[in-house]
Design an enzyme around this catalytic site. Structure first.
Site, PDB file in Angstrom:
ATOM      1  N   CYS A 197      40.442   0.809 -48.882  1.00 56.74           N
ATOM      2  CA  CYS A 197      41.861  -0.018 -47.884  1.00 56.74           C
ATOM      3  C   CYS A 197      40.266  -1.884 -48.290  1.00 56.74           C
ATOM      4  CB  CYS A 197      41.587   0.110 -47.102  1.00 56.74           C
ATOM      5  SG  CYS A 197      42.216  -1.282 -45.800  1.00 56.74           S
ATOM      6  N   HIS A 241      56.553  17.232 -50.269  1.00 58.84           N
ATOM      7  CA  HIS A 241      55.832  17.278 -50.184  1.00 58.84           C
ATOM      8  C   HIS A 241      55.249  15.499 -50.345  1.00 58.84           C
ATOM      9  CE1 HIS A 241      55.684  21.589 -52.434  1.00 58.84           C
ATOM     10  NE2 HIS A 241      55.500  22.009 -50.785  1.00 58.84           N
ATOM     11  N   CYS A 264      39.484  -2.639 -44.186  1.00 61.53           N
ATOM     12  CA  CYS A 264      38.515  -1.375 -43.500  1.00 61.53           C
ATOM     13  C   CYS A 264      37.231  -1.187 -44.599  1.00 61.53           C
ATOM     14  CB  CYS A 264      38.978  -0.942 -42.247  1.00 61.53           C
ATOM     15  SG  CYS A 264      39.685   0.647 -42.730  1.00 61.53           S
TER      16      CYS A 264
HETATM   17 ZN    ZN Z   1      41.717   0.444 -44.119  1.00 64.92          ZN
END
Ligand code: ZN
Length: 258
Positions: free
Chosen positions: A157, A123, A160
């Site tokens: 992130c 998992h 981005c």
């Molecule tokens: Zn990213």
């Protein structure tokens, strides 16, 4: 010394290829509660309004990321836990060449923390994270800092702005093909399969067991499982205690270190 533990030590001592397959019960002795247990189920509904299967589903993750991460961080992430006697015993067995692989349904990384090397995480692991958009990898620590999160909880992130998700398999998602193949192969090759800390009631545990064609199946679980009748050895006891005793017995024979 329990007679059944002695039998398990003998089976391990004689086996050329032993594989351990473990479930949530392996980690509960480290203080990690099983979110699928009745208490976990009740708490999830009461506090978050949904059962764990919904809270940890791919659709909820996409539709309500804030709720997903709130549940996930409060119920599946345990930074300060330590490996227990079961993890430590399994790592020792592997070092002595008495255990070829550990297959786990847990995402807590405790087998590796104990020193196990060949660990197949069915998992995934909540120690690994990646950005959905640019695939950049992130540490658990990064995702837990509110400054890196939207709404203080959804990690984003820094490159981005995409959502950073844990590398775990959510409900409605398929298991990682490579991990699943490796687990299947390990079970097929095993002469002794030790299954511990799982009731074997949920996918994929029961399914994987079908690949076992070896001589001896040993089950260690506090309660009965649907496979008790198929096993050569069934031990209804705490897994840490059992495996620790088994290691001691093998050590007395000079087969393992304590
Ligand atoms: Zn990213």
């Amino acid at each position: 010394m329990d007679e059944k533990n002695k039998q398990l030590a003998e089976l391990i001592g004689q086996s050329k290829n032993t594989v351990f397959f473990g479930g949530a019960g392996v980690s509960t002795e480290s203080g990690i509660p099983d979110f699928r247990s009745e208490t976990g189920l009740y708490a999830a509904r009461k506090v978050y309004g949904y059962p764990p299967e919904t809270l940890l589903s791919h659709s909820l993750f996409i539709e309500k990321p804030s709720l997903f991460f709130r549940y996930y961080k409060e119920n599946l992430v345990f930074r300060d836990v330590k490996p227990n006697a079961a993890h430590i015993a399994l790592a020792r067995l592997e070092k002595q060449g008495l255990l070829q692989a550990v297959i786990t349904q847990n995402v807590d990384g405790l087998h590796q923390a104990a020193g196990s090397e060949n660990v197949l995480e069915l998992h995934g692991s909540n120690w690994r994270h990646y950005c959905l958009d640019c695939k950049a990898e992130y540490s658990l620590e990064y995702t837990l800092q509110p400054v890196n999160c939207r709404d203080e909880v959804v990690p984003v992130c820094e490159k981005c702005g995409g959502i950073v998700r844990p590398d775990i398999v959510l409900y409605e998602e398929s298991l990682d093909g490579r991990v699943l193949s490796a687990a299947t192969e390990a079970i097929e090759a095993a002469g002794l399969l030790i299954v511990g800390g799982t009731s074997l009631a949920v996918y994929p545990a029961a399914g994987l067991l079908r690949y076992f064609g070896g001589k001896n199946l040993a089950l260690i679980n506090k309660s009965e499982t649907p496979y008790d009748g198929d096993a050569q050895l069934v031990i209804h006891d705490a897994i840490g205690k059992v495996l620790e005793e088994v290691c001691c017995l093998l050590a007395q024979e000079g087969r393992a270190v304590v």
